[in-house]
Design an enzyme around this catalytic site. Sequence first.
Site, PDB file in Angstrom:
ATOM      1  N   GLN A  73       2.602  17.095 -18.875  1.00 59.48           N
ATOM      2  CA  GLN A  73       3.001  18.489 -18.733  1.00 59.48           C
ATOM      3  C   GLN A  73       1.795  19.434 -18.758  1.00 59.48           C
ATOM      4  OE1 GLN A  73       5.810  19.820 -17.897  1.00 59.48           O
ATOM      5  NE2 GLN A  73       6.962  17.920 -17.856  1.00 59.48           N
ATOM      6  N   SER A  74       0.647  18.944 -18.356  1.00 53.04           N
ATOM      7  CA  SER A  74      -0.590  19.728 -18.394  1.00 53.04           C
ATOM      8  C   SER A  74      -0.517  20.986 -17.535  1.00 53.04           C
ATOM      9  CB  SER A  74      -1.752  18.851 -17.916  1.00 53.04           C
ATOM     10  OG  SER A  74      -2.901  19.634 -17.675  1.00 53.04           O
ATOM     11  N   ASN A  75      -0.782  22.131 -18.168  1.00 57.16           N
ATOM     12  CA  ASN A  75      -0.890  23.382 -17.416  1.00 57.16           C
ATOM     13  C   ASN A  75      -2.149  23.388 -16.554  1.00 57.16           C
ATOM     14  OD1 ASN A  75       1.443  24.758 -18.632  1.00 57.16           O
ATOM     15  ND2 ASN A  75       0.232  24.689 -20.501  1.00 57.16           N
TER      16      ASN A  75
END
Length: 326
Positions: A73-75
């Site tokens: 879920q890395s921005n």
Amino acid sequence: MSGKIALSTWPTPLEPMPRLARALGLGEGDLWAKRDDLTGLGGGGNKVRKLEWTVGGALAEGADTLVTTGAAQSNHARLTAAAGARLGLDVVLVFPGTPESATGGSGNLVLDGLFGARIFWAGDGEPSTLAQAAEDVCEQLRREGGRPYLIPFGGSSSLGARGYVDGGNELLVQLPEVRHVVVAVGSGGTMAGLIGALGEERVLGVHCGAVSEPASAVAGFAGGLTGRSVTPGALRVRTDQVGAGYGVLNEPVLEAMRTAATLEGIVLDPVYSGRAMAGLIQAVRDGDVRRGERTVFLHSGGLPGLFGHAQTVHRCVTALHGFKAV
């Protein structure tokens, strides 16, 4: 030689938070939000400032593919994919785990796909395994005739941190009397850049559990950025909001998210900005941030990741109460 490229429109807004300030016992004009969640690229977030420098470095080297790492879920990964789409560069994202472990493919993963990024799943293992997987991907791309450029985890490096020297200087124009800037510490580059602009005393970092030694990581990037020795022990880094670990929701963070949302209409995420707000609230209770001191909360974005965080979605939905006619 690398150079900065434009990926958004600056400055981002600086907005007062008077209702939250009053609730915390601060003066009505003491608390402000620096809205770096409103950067225009790819759903917004603090990583855009870093990417203006790191992708600038990639273009200067003639790269045709951006490769980077992060959690599923890395921005940072999502915004790297967006930057690649805007500039006509291929993007490969190297994530731990497997497709089956990726929370149903929701949140940031949906946007990664929309932006056309490819994902390499590295399986389970230590952080060093992820870094090696990214190196292996780059080597494979070179064998195929590609020109990959590896952007480090979180986009954090002394080069990427220049983006928050820009951000800190921007903030000084907007609020010259700022005393505290509160920021989430993930990979460390955002806090390092702010230190480059504002000095150690004005920047309060809140550790989110992404790295094992947050103060050392920040000090390393800040030292490379400023050209002077930065001592980890001299940094203001709170480590009391990690709870059970990175990515695991804890009650103070959920309460901070609810407080910001119900008092100011501002949405925070459970991993980064929510922890930073929980750290700010506790800093006020501890007396580290006091009434009469101009304080800025750096909103680093992360809204898409909220929808990929099953714990938070479940807790928020089950807390809803239907209206009943009397």
